[in-house]
Structures are given as C-alpha cells and as structure tokens.
Design an enzyme around this catalytic site. Structure first.
Site, PDB file in Angstrom:
ATOM      1  N   HIS A 130      -3.976  31.189  67.946  1.00  0.00           N
ATOM      2  CA  HIS A 130      -4.397  29.863  68.427  1.00  0.00           C
ATOM      3  C   HIS A 130      -5.336  29.979  69.633  1.00  0.00           C
ATOM      4  O   HIS A 130      -5.416  29.057  70.444  1.00  0.00           O
ATOM      5  CB  HIS A 130      -3.197  28.987  68.811  1.00  0.00           C
ATOM      6  CG  HIS A 130      -2.113  28.960  67.791  1.00  0.00           C
ATOM      7  ND1 HIS A 130      -2.013  27.993  66.816  1.00  0.00           N
ATOM      8  CD2 HIS A 130      -1.085  29.820  67.576  1.00  0.00           C
ATOM      9  CE1 HIS A 130      -0.951  28.245  66.059  1.00  0.00           C
ATOM     10  NE2 HIS A 130      -0.377  29.356  66.486  1.00  0.00           N
TER      11      HIS A 130
ATOM     12  N   SER B 198     -32.559  33.053  80.674  1.00  0.00           N
ATOM     13  CA  SER B 198     -32.911  31.644  80.586  1.00  0.00           C
ATOM     14  C   SER B 198     -34.157  31.414  81.419  1.00  0.00           C
ATOM     15  O   SER B 198     -34.336  32.023  82.466  1.00  0.00           O
ATOM     16  CB  SER B 198     -31.764  30.799  81.128  1.00  0.00           C
ATOM     17  OG  SER B 198     -32.250  29.543  81.559  1.00  0.00           O
TER      18      SER B 198
ATOM     19  N   LYS C 218     -28.596  33.677  84.247  1.00  0.00           N
ATOM     20  CA  LYS C 218     -28.022  33.761  82.911  1.00  0.00           C
ATOM     21  C   LYS C 218     -28.398  35.000  82.124  1.00  0.00           C
ATOM     22  O   LYS C 218     -29.470  35.551  82.257  1.00  0.00           O
ATOM     23  CB  LYS C 218     -28.399  32.522  82.095  1.00  0.00           C
ATOM     24  CG  LYS C 218     -27.699  31.298  82.611  1.00  0.00           C
ATOM     25  CD  LYS C 218     -27.638  30.226  81.584  1.00  0.00           C
ATOM     26  CE  LYS C 218     -26.580  30.528  80.549  1.00  0.00           C
ATOM     27  NZ  LYS C 218     -26.521  29.478  79.546  1.00  0.00           N
TER      28      LYS C 218
ATOM     29  N   GLU D 184     -25.132  35.136  68.785  1.00  0.00           N
ATOM     30  CA  GLU D 184     -25.217  33.735  68.320  1.00  0.00           C
ATOM     31  C   GLU D 184     -25.991  33.641  67.004  1.00  0.00           C
ATOM     32  O   GLU D 184     -25.661  32.853  66.123  1.00  0.00           O
ATOM     33  CB  GLU D 184     -25.900  32.874  69.382  1.00  0.00           C
ATOM     34  CG  GLU D 184     -25.070  32.716  70.651  1.00  0.00           C
ATOM     35  CD  GLU D 184     -25.908  32.152  71.791  1.00  0.00           C
ATOM     36  OE1 GLU D 184     -26.113  30.935  71.818  1.00  0.00           O
ATOM     37  OE2 GLU D 184     -26.370  32.940  72.630  1.00  0.00           O
TER      38      GLU D 184
END
Ligand code: ARG
Length: 465
Positions: free
Chosen positions: A157, A278, A284, A291
């Site tokens: 979970h 970024s 970042k 992804e």
C-alpha cells in the site's frame, strides 16, 4: 497513368487522396531486407522446381542483390506511386533485369509476401529485444549482488511494511524480465512457420515446394492453411502483448525510480547522464528518462489495443485494413527497445544512499512482524495473540515517539510479563532481513545466491543470430 504492377484493367491513375491513403511505402520500407530475403528464397525454389529457368533465376538473383545494395547505400528512390515495398523492389528489379523480373511473382501474391516479411521482421526484432532484456537482467543482477545486504523499506500500500534489501527488490525485476523473455520465446516458437506459397489466399496450381522456402528462411515448417496464412496476425498480437507486459514492468520500476529520487525519499540518485535540469528552478534534477519509460508504456499498450481492434471484424482472408498492422507495431517495439536501453543505463548509473534507506527501513515500525514472530517462537504464543500484544507495544512506542527497540524491558513486560531481554535479538532492521531465509525471502544470503545463479545463467545464454 495506371499502376504498372496491376493496372491492366485500369485506364487511369488514382486520385491523389487515394494514393495517399493507399500507400504504405512511408513505413513498410523497413521490410526491405526481409522482402529481398524472401524473394531470393522464392526464386531459388521456382528454379529448383523447374517453374522458371536457371537463366531467369540468375538474372533475378543478381538483380535482387543489386537492389539490396542500393537500398543499403541509400541510393534507392522509393516511390509512393508504387504503393509499398514489394512493388518498389519489383519495379526496380524490372529496370535492372528487364522482362525476366516479371517471373519472380509467379506462384506468389503480395498477401503471402507481406505476411512473410512481417514474420521475418518480428522474428528479428524478438531476437534483438531478447538480447537487450538479457543485458538489462545482467545489469540488475550485478547491482543486486552489490546491494544484497542494503536494507530498505519494503512496502505494501506504499506504506512501510517490512524491511527488505535493495538487492532483493532488483531481483524481483530480474524474475519479471525472465518471464517476459519466456513469453517472447513462446511467441517466436509459434510464429516460426512460413506463409510463403499461400499466394493470394487459395494456394497455387504451380508445383512449388513450400518446405524448401520454409527451410531456406529458417522456419520450422510451412503454414498449413492458405487462408489462415494470409489473414493471420497473431504473431504480431502476441509480440505486442508480450511487449505490453514488459513495458508495464519497466513502467513500474520507472515509477519507483521517480519516487526514490525525490528529496522526500532520497533512496537513490541518478547522475547527469540520466537526468535533466529545469530552466526556471536551478535546484532541480528531474528523472526524465524514468518518466519517459513510464510514459512510453502507453504507446505499447495502445499499439496492441489498436491492432486487436483492426483485426476483430475482418472476414477471411486478407483485407487492406491489415496494412494498419505496421506503424503502431514499429513504434511500439522501437519504443520498448529504447526503454530497455534507458533502464539498463539507469540501473548501472544509480547510486543508492544506504544510510537513508536503512533509516527509512526502521521507521514506521516495520519490524513489528519480527517482534510478533519472536513472541510466537520464544513464548509459544498463537500468532493472533502475538499480533495483538505487538500492536499494543507499537501503540505505546508511537505514543512516546520512539522506535520499538527503545522500549524498556519493564515497559514491554507491562504489556506481557513473559517477554525476556532476548527479544532484543530480533529488534533491528538488519536482524530482520537476515532472518528472512525462507526460499525466495529477502535475506542477504538468499539474494546473493539468486543473483549469482542468474548471472551464471545469463552469461551462458548466447545471443540468437
Ligand atoms: N501493402 C500491403 C499491406 O501492407 C501489402 C499487401 C497488399 N495486398 C493487396 N492485396 N493489396 O498489407
């Protein structure tokens, strides 16, 4: 002008839109090598059977070799007016060898030709994917050996459940990819029958030898039913479903990499090789490769769904709808190949933060099950009672905001007086993973054995040619 391959009964050429919707050369040029291979086998068989003479065979064979060289050298001009790869090759052949070129298409149709080309292409692609998956499994098993004892939280979970090791986690994916490779091998075995000679749909009256062409092209046997031969795309569907399952596996791991590389988890980091920055937020480091692996799974699944829908309403045998089998498949399998390569790169690149993973492994009372198991073993408590006692101890520790192992013996005995100091032998994340020695469990010794035996097996597998 009407089409020079089939325009006998046509006075005029097609409308521009007809040509655009009809042409497949924009994508089936990828079949060039397979198409020529198939034609070479076909022409050799025609001559062997006395259907064409040896001079025609020689001329056609030399001409096909020249076409192959032109395509490889990039000097071949593909023409949309010639619709597809089959007619582009044959038309150039006619320019090179003259009228004898017209004998190549004896006892053959584009319907069995495209079925053959696609099977050959899928078979080649399966072999490439298998080799790439072998490399990814090797990368994972090597890292699993390095991190066989690196403790991290195991989740259910997405809540801390029990400590596991990073090596164990990586080996879970080695198993998944092993099943993917098994499915690819199954698909390959089933597709390895040769449809050439089914002709348009009904077979042919020429005395062809389908076993000869099947053998020459590395197939186990010819397909048994001519209608099925030209209308079957199961081999594409099976490969795409295997590819979809594999893409889902990669996507799940990609998702974990995305989570693990957040500052909040901080379990692993990726180098400059597999991250991007970024343009506005200087701090970042984004896991774009992961992804995209996650994102590209959508295309693979989409191609499978798309082809299932194309096929579902088609009466036997060939219909032009089936030309829609290619673009999605090319895109899906190329995407999968890129995803496997990116994943192997990330697995080799990532560096885990062992301290952080270990600290996280101990948080959230992840060793509560170890305590309950100890109560069962040492005090002969039924597991359900042990679960209850442990629950009360967890509640007590949580109220004081301390880990389980920091509870004093007196505190523990206030819940159950039979608890002895020996309980501390099992309280600790490393102790916990070391104790999970059941077959398939997370203990470092298990993980090492698993990783070593996989690495041995992977090294022995020679790539198919
Ligand atoms: N380009 C066609 C395809 O991809 C080849 C087969 C054409 N057959 C036909 N009967 N028009 O399916």
């Amino acid at each position: 002008m009407s089409n020079k391959m089939w325009g006998g009964r046509f006075a005029n050429g097609p409308d521009a839109i007809m040509e655009e919707i009809n042409a497949s050369i924009g994508f089936d040029y990828r079949f060039a090598a397979q198409d020529i291979r198939g034609s070479l086998a076909h022409v050799a068989m025609l001559a062997e059977q006395g259907i064409i003479d040896r001079d025609a065979e020689k001329a056609i064979t030399a001409g096909l070799e020249q076409v192959r060289r032109e395509i490889e050298a990039g000097t071949f001009t593909f023409s949309r007016a010639l619709e597809d790869i089959h007619m582009n090759v044959e038309s150039r052949l006619a320019e090179i060898v003259g009228p004898n070129a017209g004998r190549l298409h004896t006892a053959r149709s584009r319907n069995d030709q495209v079925a053959l080309d696609f099977r050959l292409w899928i078979r080649d692609t399966i072999d490439q994917l298998d080799e790439q998956l072998r490399d990814l499994q090797t990368a994972m098993a090597q890292r699993a050996l390095d991190f066989a004892a690196a403790v991290m939280p195991g989740f259910t979970h997405l809540q801390s459940a029990q400590p596991v090791t990073l090596g164990h986690h990586l080996m879970a994916y080695v198993e998944m990819l092993g099943r993917d490779r098994g499915r690819l091998a199954d698909a390959r075995r089933r597709l390895n029958e040769c449809p050439l000679g089914a002709a348009a749909l009904a077979g042919t009256s020429f005395p062809i030898d389908r076993s000869q062409t099947a053998r020459a092209l590395g197939f186990d046997r010819p397909t048994a039913n001519s209608l099925d031969s030209v209308s079957d795309r199961d081999f594409v569907l099976e490969t795409l479903s295997t590819a979809s399952i594999c893409a889902v596996h990669l996507s799940r791991f990609a998702e974990e990499i995305v989570l693990w590389t957040t500052p909040q988890f901080g379990f692993v980091s990726l180098s400059d090789k597999f991250t991007t920055g970024s343009s506005i937020m200087p701090q970042k480091r984004n896991p774009d490769a992961a992804e995209l692996v996650r994102g590209k799974s959508g295309r693979v699944i989409g191609a499978l769904t798309g082809l299932l829908i194309v096929m579902k309403g088609l009466p036997l045998a060939y219909s032009k709808d089936m030309q829609e089998d290619k673009e999605g498949t090319f895109d899906a399998l190329q995407s999968l190949s890129l995803c496997i390569a990116a994943m192997a790169g990330m697995v080799r690149d990532m560096s885990p933060d062992l301290k952080r993973m270990k600290a996280a492994a101990g948080s959230g009372y992840a060793i509560a099950t170890d305590l309950a198991d100890w109560l069962v073993r040492a005090l002969n408590m039924p597991f359900r009672d042990a679960h209850h006692v442990t629950g009360r101890l967890v509640a007590m520790a949580a109220e004081r905001k301390i880990p389980l192992e920091k509870l004093s013996l007196t505190d523990m005995q206030s819940v159950d007086p039979r608890i002895t100091p020996a309980v501390h032998d099992v309280l600790g994340v490393e102790k916990s993973v070391r104790s999970r020695t059941s077959f398939g469990g997370t203990s470092p010794s298990n993980v090492k054995n698993q990783a070593r035996s996989w690495l041995k097996r992977l090294a022995k597998e020679t790539p198919q040619t």
